[in-house]
Write a protein that holds these residues in place. Structure first.
Motif, mmCIF file in Angstrom:
data_model
loop_
_atom_site.group_PDB
_atom_site.id
_atom_site.type_symbol
_atom_site.label_atom_id
_atom_site.label_comp_id
_atom_site.label_asym_id
_atom_site.label_seq_id
_atom_site.Cartn_x
_atom_site.Cartn_y
_atom_site.Cartn_z
ATOM 1 N N LEU A 32 50.461 53.697 41.559
ATOM 2 C CA LEU A 32 49.245 53.747 40.972
ATOM 3 C C LEU A 32 49.058 52.778 40.057
ATOM 4 O O LEU A 32 48.008 52.090 39.998
ATOM 5 C CB LEU A 32 48.999 55.230 40.152
ATOM 6 C CG LEU A 32 47.786 55.420 39.402
ATOM 7 C CD1 LEU A 32 46.483 55.385 40.214
ATOM 8 C CD2 LEU A 32 47.919 56.585 38.612
ATOM 9 N N ALA A 33 49.985 52.346 39.494
ATOM 10 C CA ALA A 33 50.126 50.982 38.418
ATOM 11 C C ALA A 33 49.630 49.994 39.147
ATOM 12 O O ALA A 33 48.816 49.128 38.646
ATOM 13 C CB ALA A 33 51.283 50.955 37.570
ATOM 14 N N GLU A 34 50.339 49.613 40.358
ATOM 15 C CA GLU A 34 49.820 48.592 41.206
ATOM 16 C C GLU A 34 48.515 48.391 41.686
ATOM 17 O O GLU A 34 48.072 47.363 41.498
ATOM 18 C CB GLU A 34 50.819 48.639 42.655
ATOM 19 C CG GLU A 34 52.053 47.700 42.516
ATOM 20 C CD GLU A 34 52.965 48.189 43.619
ATOM 21 O OE1 GLU A 34 52.511 47.775 44.757
ATOM 22 O OE2 GLU A 34 54.163 48.408 43.318
ATOM 23 N N LYS A 35 48.299 49.849 42.097
ATOM 24 C CA LYS A 35 46.870 49.711 42.447
ATOM 25 C C LYS A 35 45.717 49.404 41.183
ATOM 26 O O LYS A 35 44.733 48.743 41.642
ATOM 27 C CB LYS A 35 46.548 51.136 42.972
ATOM 28 C CG LYS A 35 45.377 51.151 43.934
ATOM 29 C CD LYS A 35 45.373 52.724 44.330
ATOM 30 C CE LYS A 35 43.857 53.107 44.861
ATOM 31 N NZ LYS A 35 43.832 54.315 44.875
ATOM 32 N N CYS A 36 46.093 49.791 40.067
ATOM 33 C CA CYS A 36 45.242 49.575 38.967
ATOM 34 C C CYS A 36 45.593 48.414 38.275
ATOM 35 O O CYS A 36 45.174 48.058 37.077
ATOM 36 C CB CYS A 36 45.248 50.869 38.111
ATOM 37 S SG CYS A 36 44.537 52.190 38.730
ATOM 38 N N LYS A 37 46.407 47.681 38.866
ATOM 39 C CA LYS A 37 46.712 46.398 38.253
ATOM 40 C C LYS A 37 47.320 46.434 36.525
ATOM 41 O O LYS A 37 46.736 45.890 35.886
ATOM 42 C CB LYS A 37 45.731 45.279 38.344
ATOM 43 C CG LYS A 37 45.451 44.947 39.652
ATOM 44 C CD LYS A 37 44.605 43.826 39.702
ATOM 45 C CE LYS A 37 44.239 43.138 41.167
ATOM 46 N NZ LYS A 37 43.680 44.398 42.157
#
Ligand SMILES: NC(=O)c1ccc[n+]([C@@H]2O[C@H](COP(=O)([O-])OP(=O)(O)OC[C@H]3O[C@@H](n4cnc5c(N)ncnc54)[C@H](O)[C@@H]3O)[C@@H](O)[C@H]2O)c1
Length: 289
Positions: free
Chosen positions: A54-59
């Motif tokens: 999720l962190a990757e997706k939300c940068k």
């Protein structure tokens, strides 16, 4: 649809474990609405869950923190302000856990050290987050802090166990701290009382499938989904709800105002010929509960 309601706002989101988590949906919506934020969860949840995806997706980044530890919360708020470049505008507390529920301890036979843990993780952690943030002056004026609750805080639900007590305390903390934080710094504090929702925590509730069906039949608008809960959270984080504070806001399709609906009544009628399998109660027998 995105409205850029959170453009320029900075936040912290607790509790995204996997893509079913309500906090996960809130993070996705907050990102769409233009917010920048950090994610946080326990170190164990970070290993077992999918928070880094999720962190990757939300940068963004995930900062480990046990929400019951003041040291962890100090570190989280310090790091969050470093990463985001300033004070915070919104916080989502989406945390719940009961060792009594997990271990199948009945409400009339609670293990009290488990109860301490339930209350600490599911309710007092909310106070700890607010107290730590206030001491650090980490939240901007007109900031918004939201925790997720359930109607078992007001009414008795079979099988919800000591989580009902935790939710009642959680909602009380929102009122008590909301007064102080509102008066001093114009920070608003609310709880959202959400419909039953299929998630890891939700599915731990006894008879969850029946509960889901019952509240769906009882609610004129049907159960609210996790995505719809996320939409509601976004409005509370936005500037459109600046004077809403110290409230427990029902987000449940109307369930909490119902007594009996036709759809529930019809379903109940189908079962009237079958005698309830309650039998005669004896001590330690929880068939009547
Ligand atoms: N699912 C439902 O039916 C429902 C209904 C109403 C309210 N809620 C509430 O919504 C919130 C989120 O639950 P969910 O349904 O998304 O389930 P979930 O299992 O996805 O989320 C619960 C989260 O709490 C985190 N957590 C547990 N202990 C922690 C600790 N010590 N420190 C920090 N985090 C910790 C877990 O790691 C997890 O990410 C909870 O407060 C829950 O009670 C859920």
């Amino acid at each position: 649809m995105a409205y850029k309601l959170l453009e320029g706002k900075k936040g912290i989101i607790f509790g995204a474990l996997n893509s079913d988590s309500i906090a996960w949906k809130v993070a996705e919506r907050a990102y769409e609405e233009g917010a920048t934020f950090v994610l946080t969860n326990t170190a164990v949840a970070m290993r077992m869950g999918e928070t880094s995806t999720l962190a990757e997706k939300c940068k963004t980044e995930v900062i480990p923190a046990d929400a019951t530890s003041i040291d962890d919360l100090n570190n989280l708020l310090t790091r969050a302000m470093e990463i985001l470049g300033g004070k915070i505008d919104f916080i989502l507390h989406s945390i719940g856990m009961s060792p009594n529920v997990r271990k199948g301890r009945h409400y009339s036979d609670l293990d009290y050290s488990n109860l301490d843990k339930t209350l600490d993780v599911s309710a007092i952690s909310f106070h700890k987050v607010l107290q730590t943030a206030r001491k650090m002056d980490a939240i901007n004026e007109w900031g918004s802090v939201v925790a997720l609750s359930y109607v078992a805080a007001q009414r008795t639900f079979y099988g919800y166990n000591d989580m009902a007590d935790a939710k009642a305390l959680l909602e009380s903390i929102a009122r008590s701290f909301g007064y102080i934080y509102g008066r001093e710094r114009r920070v608003r504090v609310n709880t959202i009382s959400q419909s039953p929702t299929v998630t890891t925590a939700g599915s731990g509730v006894k008879g969850f499938a029946h509960l889901l069906d019952f509240s769906e039949r009882m609610s004129p608008l049907g159960n609210a989904t996790a995505e719809e809960c996320a939409d509601y959270c976004i409005t509370l984080f936005s500037d459109l709800t600046r004077k809403v504070t110290m409230q427990n806001l029902f987000h449940d399709g109307g369930f909490s105002s119902m007594g009996m609906s036709l759809r529930a009544f019809q379903q109940y009628e189908k079962g009237l010929d079958d005698e309830c399998d309650c039998g005669k109660a004896s001590p330690g027998d929880h068939r009547y509960d």
